[in-house]
Design a protein around this motif. Structure first.
Motif, mmCIF file in Angstrom:
data_model
loop_
_atom_site.group_PDB
_atom_site.id
_atom_site.type_symbol
_atom_site.label_atom_id
_atom_site.label_comp_id
_atom_site.label_asym_id
_atom_site.label_seq_id
_atom_site.Cartn_x
_atom_site.Cartn_y
_atom_site.Cartn_z
ATOM 1 N N ASN A 1 35.931 43.289 46.821
ATOM 2 C CA ASN A 1 35.929 43.128 45.931
ATOM 3 C C ASN A 1 36.996 43.629 44.401
ATOM 4 O OD1 ASN A 1 34.033 42.004 46.439
ATOM 5 N ND2 ASN A 1 32.242 43.182 46.380
ATOM 6 N N THR B 1 42.001 39.548 46.937
ATOM 7 C CA THR B 1 41.130 38.367 48.267
ATOM 8 C C THR B 1 42.573 37.016 48.122
ATOM 9 O OG1 THR B 1 38.970 38.449 47.759
ATOM 10 C CG2 THR B 1 39.775 35.823 48.354
ATOM 11 N N ALA C 1 29.897 30.877 41.975
ATOM 12 C CA ALA C 1 30.541 31.799 42.714
ATOM 13 C C ALA C 1 30.075 32.589 41.016
ATOM 14 C CB ALA C 1 31.300 31.595 43.384
ATOM 15 N N ASN D 1 33.454 37.145 40.267
ATOM 16 C CA ASN D 1 34.234 37.802 41.650
ATOM 17 C C ASN D 1 34.063 36.861 42.516
ATOM 18 O OD1 ASN D 1 34.839 39.626 43.831
ATOM 19 N ND2 ASN D 1 32.219 39.894 43.762
ATOM 20 N N LEU D 2 35.197 36.166 42.952
ATOM 21 C CA LEU D 2 35.417 35.088 43.841
ATOM 22 C C LEU D 2 35.981 35.553 45.144
ATOM 23 C CD1 LEU D 2 35.754 32.034 43.948
ATOM 24 C CD2 LEU D 2 37.655 31.446 43.420
ATOM 25 N N THR D 3 35.420 35.482 46.262
ATOM 26 C CA THR D 3 35.859 35.242 47.499
ATOM 27 C C THR D 3 34.875 34.583 48.553
ATOM 28 O OG1 THR D 3 33.413 37.362 48.106
ATOM 29 C CG2 THR D 3 35.742 38.303 46.496
ATOM 30 N N GLU E 1 33.130 35.243 50.721
ATOM 31 C CA GLU E 1 31.360 34.815 50.058
ATOM 32 C C GLU E 1 30.679 34.960 49.851
ATOM 33 O OE1 GLU E 1 33.880 37.365 53.868
ATOM 34 O OE2 GLU E 1 33.999 37.513 51.808
ATOM 35 N N THR E 2 31.384 35.120 48.906
ATOM 36 C CA THR E 2 30.586 34.913 47.567
ATOM 37 C C THR E 2 30.659 33.409 46.778
ATOM 38 O OG1 THR E 2 32.767 35.044 45.795
ATOM 39 C CG2 THR E 2 30.765 37.284 46.160
ATOM 40 N N SER F 1 28.310 32.450 49.522
ATOM 41 C CA SER F 1 26.812 32.509 48.793
ATOM 42 C C SER F 1 26.331 30.928 47.977
ATOM 43 C CB SER F 1 26.534 33.118 48.752
ATOM 44 O OG SER F 1 25.419 34.250 47.615
ATOM 45 N N ALA F 2 27.511 30.696 47.102
ATOM 46 C CA ALA F 2 26.515 30.003 45.808
ATOM 47 C C ALA F 2 26.706 28.526 46.241
ATOM 48 C CB ALA F 2 28.082 30.459 45.522
#
Length: 422
Positions: free
Chosen positions: A36, A41, A358, A361-363, A365-366, A369-370
């Protein structure tokens, strides 16, 4: 190329990428997301998100999807003009040309991830997608036209209008069969012949549309993926003869081609010369540029083309905005619109919409999730929802007909209840 970040951002990106490479080699973090920490990223800096594309700019047949790149650029330009995504502009580096070659498709995917360090690939538009497994493994969000099996299931890969080639358990978009039934005055007692290239995409297309047209009430008298995928046949007589006697010795009421423009021109010309007077239809020939040549215009005259987005003839606010965005990306010129532009534009639009949800905090994984709770309505492809779109089509579309040198809407844009794919 759309490169809004210059000297300072480039230096920051380089430092971030160096840090990312070192982290990946020392602490076992996944290739896609490195935690994070801002700038950690791949492809994401404090003020930009790097995105690339893979597009068949060239091919052995001469067919080109190059305008897919222009469509994506148009959408990213507008996003940047509106402030970007959660404070970050889109650094769109343009599309790699895979030449419709599987080896080049994989090489393009590797280059974008390993050398260019992109966060996402959007658009991906080709008849081959051999790089899909690599992009999925590297957790690279990828967006394109969902006409290949790789757009139906893998977690990080999305069709801009959903999954159009489903696996068992998914659904089939019924826009095409329902539209042709409307043109023919109903499906009862009517027959169709379906033809495609001898390729993975062609075989899946035949399997899908055979079930779709059958479920709509048609008799499918012919369904083969038999046309070579590497070169356009010089002699279509064997295909024409077989199709025109497939309906109990008679011609079918409609010929459904799941092929690209060069093949369609050859096939439809041969069918017309053989005296065929039924419905001709395909999903690719919605391109005003095709009208520039007399031979092409004549070959496609009367053909019904399947669209999975609002026709350009629509007067909706969303279509007006699309046209304005394309004009801006083309340097203020009024360029002929085509479906490749829409592929790039809506691939970019879906990526931007999910990335916006998202958050800062763009990764990878996030982002995922979005995506798992994403939905919106009233877009140029209808209502969208994920992860539904990784299993099902969004179910919407229209048919246009080419006649007298212009396209006209034959069946208006609408959404149909999809059917289960078996």
């Amino acid at each position: 190329m759309l490169r809004p970040i210059h000297a300072l951002a480039a230096a920051a990106a380089a430092l971030a990428l160096l840090t990312a490479c070192n982290s990946a080699s020392t602490n076992g973090t996944s290739p896609g997301g490195l935690g994070n920490t801002p700038g950690a990223t791949r492809g994401v800096t404090a003020d930009s998100i790097k995105v690339g594309g893979i597009v068949s700019m060239t091919s052995a047949s001469g067919y080109s999807k190059k305008d897919t790149d222009l469509g994506a650029k148009a959408r990213y330009l507008r996003a940047n003009a509106e402030g970007g995504v959660n404070g970050r502009t889109i650094d769109y580096i343009g599309a790699e040309d895979d030449g419709q070659d599987p080896g080049k498709n994989t090489a393009a995917a590797r280059k974008l991830v390993q050398q260019e360090k992109v966060f996402a690939v959007s658009p991906m538009s080709s008849v081959t997608f051999s790089g899909a497994d690599f992009l999925q493994r590297e957790k690279v969000p990828t967006f394109g036209w969902g006409t290949l099996p790789s757009f139906c299931g893998p977690e990080y890969i999305y069709g801009f209008n959903g999954c159009l080639v489903p696996t068992p358990g998914g659904t089939i978009n019924q826009t095409w069969p329902e539209g042709i039934a409307r043109i023919l005055g109903g499906a009862a007692g009517k027959s169709v012949a379906i033809i495609a290239n001898d390729s993975d995409a062609g075989k899946f297309g035949v399997a899908t549309f055979r079930q779709g047209f059958g479920s709509a009430g048609f008799t499918v008298s012919y369904a083969k993926a038999s046309v070579p995928g590497t070169a356009v046949p010089s002699d279509w007589s064997a295909y024409v003869k077989e199709m025109l006697t497939s309906n109990g010795g008679k011609a079918p009421d409609a010929v459904v081609s799941v092929m690209q423009t060069p093949n369609n021109i050859g096939l439809f010309t041969a069918l017309k010369r053989a005296g065929y007077r039924g419905v001709l239809t395909d999903p690719t020939d919605y391109d005003p540029g095709l009208l520039a040549k007399d031979a092409t215009r004549q070959a496609l005259d009367g053909v019904y083309v399947l669209l999975q987005f609002e026709p350009f003839e629509s007067r909706s606010p969303a279509m007006a905005r699309f046209k304005a965005d394309i004009k801006a990306a083309a340097g203020g010129r009024n360029v002929p619109l085509n479906m490749h532009m829409m592929t790039g534009y809506m691939s970019a639009d879906l990526f931007l919409s999910i990335a916006g949800k998202a958050g800062r905090n763009l990764t990878p994984e996030t982002f995922q999730s979005a995506a798992r709770t994403f939905s919106d309505t009233g877009t140029l492809v209808g209502d969208r929802a994920e992860p539904k779109g990784q299993k099902d089509s969004f179910g919407c579309g229209a048919l246009v007909r080419l006649g007298d040198g212009a396209y006209e809407v034959a069946v208006p844009f609408a959404c149909h209840q999809p059917i289960p794919f078996k």
